[in-house]
Design a protein around this motif. Structure first.
Motif, mmCIF file in Angstrom:
data_model
loop_
_atom_site.group_PDB
_atom_site.id
_atom_site.type_symbol
_atom_site.label_atom_id
_atom_site.label_comp_id
_atom_site.label_asym_id
_atom_site.label_seq_id
_atom_site.Cartn_x
_atom_site.Cartn_y
_atom_site.Cartn_z
ATOM 1 N N LEU A 13 0.922 -1.129 -0.026
ATOM 2 C CA LEU A 13 -0.010 -0.221 0.103
ATOM 3 C C LEU A 13 0.709 1.407 -0.044
ATOM 4 O O LEU A 13 0.502 2.228 -0.620
ATOM 5 N N GLY A 17 -0.290 3.520 -2.950
ATOM 6 C CA GLY A 17 -1.097 4.350 -2.644
ATOM 7 C C GLY A 17 -2.382 3.913 -2.503
ATOM 8 O O GLY A 17 -2.783 3.713 -1.055
ATOM 9 N N GLU A 18 -3.023 3.246 -3.274
ATOM 10 C CA GLU A 18 -4.272 2.701 -2.942
ATOM 11 C C GLU A 18 -4.268 1.244 -4.136
ATOM 12 O O GLU A 18 -4.003 1.453 -5.143
ATOM 13 N N HIS A 58 -11.418 0.752 -3.032
ATOM 14 C CA HIS A 58 -9.597 0.784 -2.958
ATOM 15 C C HIS A 58 -9.461 0.792 -1.460
ATOM 16 O O HIS A 58 -9.936 1.557 -0.997
ATOM 17 N N TYR A 59 -8.362 -0.152 -1.159
ATOM 18 C CA TYR A 59 -7.842 0.075 0.228
ATOM 19 C C TYR A 59 -6.751 1.144 0.166
ATOM 20 O O TYR A 59 -5.961 1.263 -0.783
ATOM 21 N N LYS A 60 -6.866 2.005 1.230
ATOM 22 C CA LYS A 60 -5.766 3.136 1.046
ATOM 23 C C LYS A 60 -5.030 3.429 2.724
ATOM 24 O O LYS A 60 -5.988 3.145 3.583
#
Length: 196
Positions: A13, A17-18, A58-60
Protein backbone atom coordinates in the motif's frame (compact mmCIF):
# COMPACT_ATOMS: atom_id res chain seq x y z
CA UNK A 1 5.03 -15.41 9.51
CA UNK A 2 1.93 -13.43 10.48
CA UNK A 3 3.97 -10.27 11.17
CA UNK A 4 5.65 -10.61 7.78
CA UNK A 5 2.26 -10.70 6.06
CA UNK A 6 1.30 -7.45 7.78
CA UNK A 7 4.54 -5.82 6.63
CA UNK A 8 3.99 -7.05 3.07
CA UNK A 9 0.48 -5.55 2.98
CA UNK A 10 1.66 -2.19 4.38
CA UNK A 11 4.61 -2.17 2.00
CA UNK A 12 2.34 -2.84 -0.99
CA UNK A 13 0.00 0.00 0.00
CA UNK A 14 2.92 2.36 0.64
CA UNK A 15 4.28 1.65 -2.83
CA UNK A 16 0.97 1.88 -4.69
CA UNK A 17 -0.97 4.45 -2.69
CA UNK A 18 -4.28 2.64 -3.03
CA UNK A 19 -5.24 -0.81 -4.28
CA UNK A 20 -8.32 -2.93 -4.83
CA UNK A 21 -8.61 -6.25 -3.02
CA UNK A 22 -7.87 -8.03 -6.29
CA UNK A 23 -4.70 -5.94 -6.81
CA UNK A 24 -3.58 -6.70 -3.25
CA UNK A 25 -4.16 -10.42 -3.86
CA UNK A 26 -2.01 -10.31 -7.00
CA UNK A 27 0.73 -8.18 -5.41
CA UNK A 28 1.02 -10.16 -2.15
CA UNK A 29 -0.03 -13.67 -3.25
CA UNK A 30 -2.32 -13.81 -0.18
CA UNK A 31 -5.97 -14.83 -0.29
CA UNK A 32 -8.72 -12.22 0.07
CA UNK A 33 -9.61 -13.71 3.46
CA UNK A 34 -6.03 -13.37 4.78
CA UNK A 35 -5.73 -9.79 3.46
CA UNK A 36 -8.99 -8.72 5.13
CA UNK A 37 -8.00 -10.46 8.36
CA UNK A 38 -4.53 -8.85 8.45
CA UNK A 39 -5.96 -5.40 7.62
CA UNK A 40 -8.40 -5.77 10.52
CA UNK A 41 -5.54 -6.78 12.85
CA UNK A 42 -3.39 -3.88 11.64
CA UNK A 43 -6.19 -1.37 12.18
CA UNK A 44 -6.64 -2.57 15.78
CA UNK A 45 -2.91 -2.84 16.47
CA UNK A 46 -1.93 0.52 14.98
CA UNK A 47 -4.91 2.61 16.09
CA UNK A 48 -4.07 6.37 16.01
CA UNK A 49 -0.87 5.65 14.05
CA UNK A 50 -2.04 4.29 10.70
CA UNK A 51 -5.35 3.07 9.34
CA UNK A 52 -6.11 1.08 6.21
CA UNK A 53 -9.42 2.39 4.91
CA UNK A 54 -11.67 0.99 2.21
CA UNK A 55 -12.81 3.86 -0.02
CA UNK A 56 -14.75 3.27 -3.23
CA UNK A 57 -13.50 -0.35 -3.47
CA UNK A 58 -9.85 0.71 -2.94
CA UNK A 59 -7.79 0.13 0.18
CA UNK A 60 -5.77 3.19 1.17
CA UNK A 61 -3.12 3.65 3.86
CA UNK A 62 -3.85 6.72 5.99
CA UNK A 63 -0.94 7.70 8.24
CA UNK A 64 -2.21 9.57 11.30
CA UNK A 65 1.06 9.88 13.24
CA UNK A 66 4.04 10.14 10.88
CA UNK A 67 6.74 10.11 13.58
CA UNK A 68 5.42 6.97 15.27
CA UNK A 69 4.79 5.30 11.91
CA UNK A 70 8.39 5.92 10.79
CA UNK A 71 9.68 4.63 14.14
CA UNK A 72 7.58 1.45 13.94
CA UNK A 73 8.47 0.75 10.34
CA UNK A 74 11.95 2.15 10.61
CA UNK A 75 13.30 1.21 7.74
CA UNK A 76 12.45 0.26 4.29
CA UNK A 77 14.74 -2.63 5.10
CA UNK A 78 12.38 -3.88 7.81
CA UNK A 79 9.37 -3.36 5.54
CA UNK A 80 10.93 -5.81 3.13
CA UNK A 81 11.61 -8.36 5.81
CA UNK A 82 10.56 -11.78 4.69
CA UNK A 83 13.17 -13.96 6.27
CA UNK A 84 12.51 -17.15 4.31
CA UNK A 85 15.86 -16.86 2.55
CA UNK A 86 19.22 -17.41 4.18
CA UNK A 87 20.68 -14.49 2.22
CA UNK A 88 18.11 -12.04 3.57
CA UNK A 89 18.61 -13.28 7.12
CA UNK A 90 22.38 -12.92 6.81
CA UNK A 91 22.02 -9.42 5.36
CA UNK A 92 19.70 -8.48 8.24
CA UNK A 93 22.11 -9.93 10.81
CA UNK A 94 24.93 -7.87 9.26
CA UNK A 95 22.82 -4.73 9.39
CA UNK A 96 21.97 -5.37 13.06
CA UNK A 97 25.63 -6.01 13.91
CA UNK A 98 26.62 -2.72 12.29
CA UNK A 99 23.79 -0.78 13.96
CA UNK A 100 24.50 -2.11 17.48
CA UNK A 101 27.57 -2.57 19.64
CA UNK A 102 26.29 -5.97 20.73
CA UNK A 103 23.23 -7.98 19.80
CA UNK A 104 21.89 -11.15 21.38
CA UNK A 105 21.29 -14.19 19.22
CA UNK A 106 17.92 -14.74 20.89
CA UNK A 107 16.87 -11.19 19.92
CA UNK A 108 17.79 -11.86 16.29
CA UNK A 109 15.76 -15.07 16.30
CA UNK A 110 12.78 -13.26 17.81
CA UNK A 111 12.94 -10.31 15.38
CA UNK A 112 13.14 -12.60 12.36
CA UNK A 113 10.73 -15.15 13.84
CA UNK A 114 13.04 -18.08 13.16
CA UNK A 115 14.48 -20.82 15.34
CA UNK A 116 17.72 -20.38 17.26
CA UNK A 117 19.26 -23.20 15.21
CA UNK A 118 18.49 -21.26 12.01
CA UNK A 119 20.37 -18.24 13.38
CA UNK A 120 23.29 -20.50 14.36
CA UNK A 121 23.51 -21.89 10.80
CA UNK A 122 23.27 -18.39 9.29
CA UNK A 123 26.00 -17.11 11.62
CA UNK A 124 28.27 -20.00 10.61
CA UNK A 125 27.85 -19.12 6.91
CA UNK A 126 28.21 -15.41 7.65
CA UNK A 127 31.45 -15.96 9.57
CA UNK A 128 32.87 -17.88 6.59
CA UNK A 129 31.90 -15.14 4.15
CA UNK A 130 33.30 -12.40 6.42
CA UNK A 131 36.75 -14.01 6.29
CA UNK A 132 37.02 -12.77 2.68
CA UNK A 133 36.62 -9.23 4.03
CA UNK A 134 39.00 -9.81 6.96
CA UNK A 135 36.11 -9.34 9.38
CA UNK A 136 34.88 -11.53 12.21
CA UNK A 137 31.97 -11.97 14.59
CA UNK A 138 32.82 -12.52 18.23
CA UNK A 139 30.49 -13.51 21.04
CA UNK A 140 30.60 -12.44 24.67
CA UNK A 141 28.42 -14.19 27.27
CA UNK A 142 25.52 -12.01 28.50
CA UNK A 143 26.45 -9.23 26.02
CA UNK A 144 25.93 -10.86 22.64
CA UNK A 145 27.52 -10.80 19.21
CA UNK A 146 29.83 -8.10 17.86
CA UNK A 147 31.22 -7.40 14.39
CA UNK A 148 34.99 -6.84 14.41
CA UNK A 149 37.17 -5.32 11.73
CA UNK A 150 38.25 -2.22 9.89
CA UNK A 151 35.50 0.30 9.08
CA UNK A 152 36.26 0.38 5.34
CA UNK A 153 35.85 -3.39 5.10
CA UNK A 154 32.60 -3.23 7.09
CA UNK A 155 31.29 -0.67 4.58
CA UNK A 156 32.32 -2.91 1.69
CA UNK A 157 30.53 -5.94 3.10
CA UNK A 158 27.40 -3.81 3.58
CA UNK A 159 27.54 -2.66 -0.03
CA UNK A 160 28.16 -6.14 -1.39
CA UNK A 161 25.78 -8.12 0.82
CA UNK A 162 23.11 -5.81 2.25
CA UNK A 163 22.42 -3.19 -0.43
CA UNK A 164 20.96 -5.79 -2.78
CA UNK A 165 18.08 -6.39 -0.37
CA UNK A 166 17.11 -2.71 -0.17
CA UNK A 167 14.71 -0.95 -2.56
CA UNK A 168 16.02 0.67 -5.74
CA UNK A 169 16.08 4.17 -4.25
CA UNK A 170 18.84 2.94 -1.92
CA UNK A 171 20.99 1.65 -4.78
CA UNK A 172 24.28 3.28 -5.69
CA UNK A 173 24.70 4.92 -9.05
CA UNK A 174 26.95 3.14 -11.54
CA UNK A 175 29.96 5.47 -11.06
CA UNK A 176 29.99 4.98 -7.27
CA UNK A 177 29.52 1.21 -7.62
CA UNK A 178 32.43 1.02 -10.10
CA UNK A 179 34.69 2.97 -7.73
CA UNK A 180 33.78 0.62 -4.88
CA UNK A 181 34.41 -2.45 -7.02
CA UNK A 182 37.84 -1.07 -7.99
CA UNK A 183 38.68 -0.46 -4.33
CA UNK A 184 37.59 -4.00 -3.43
CA UNK A 185 39.80 -5.41 -6.20
CA UNK A 186 42.76 -3.33 -4.99
CA UNK A 187 42.30 -4.85 -1.52
CA UNK A 188 41.95 -8.39 -2.95
CA UNK A 189 38.35 -8.66 -1.81
CA UNK A 190 36.32 -10.77 -4.17
CA UNK A 191 32.69 -9.78 -4.67
CA UNK A 192 30.60 -12.81 -3.85
CA UNK A 193 26.87 -13.27 -3.77
CA UNK A 194 25.46 -15.05 -0.74
CA UNK A 195 23.20 -17.72 -2.19
CA UNK A 196 22.71 -20.84 -0.14
Amino acid sequence: MSESKKFVIISALLQSGEMTLFELERKTNFSAHIIKSKISELNQLLKNVVTIKLMASHYKLVIENQVTFEHLFSGKFHALSNFNSSGKRQAYILKCLVDSDYILKVDLAEEMQVADTTITKDLKRLREMLKDFQLSISGTPNRGLKLNGHESRIRLVLIHHVMGYLPDDFRLNQAVQSAIDQYALSKNIEKKVMIY
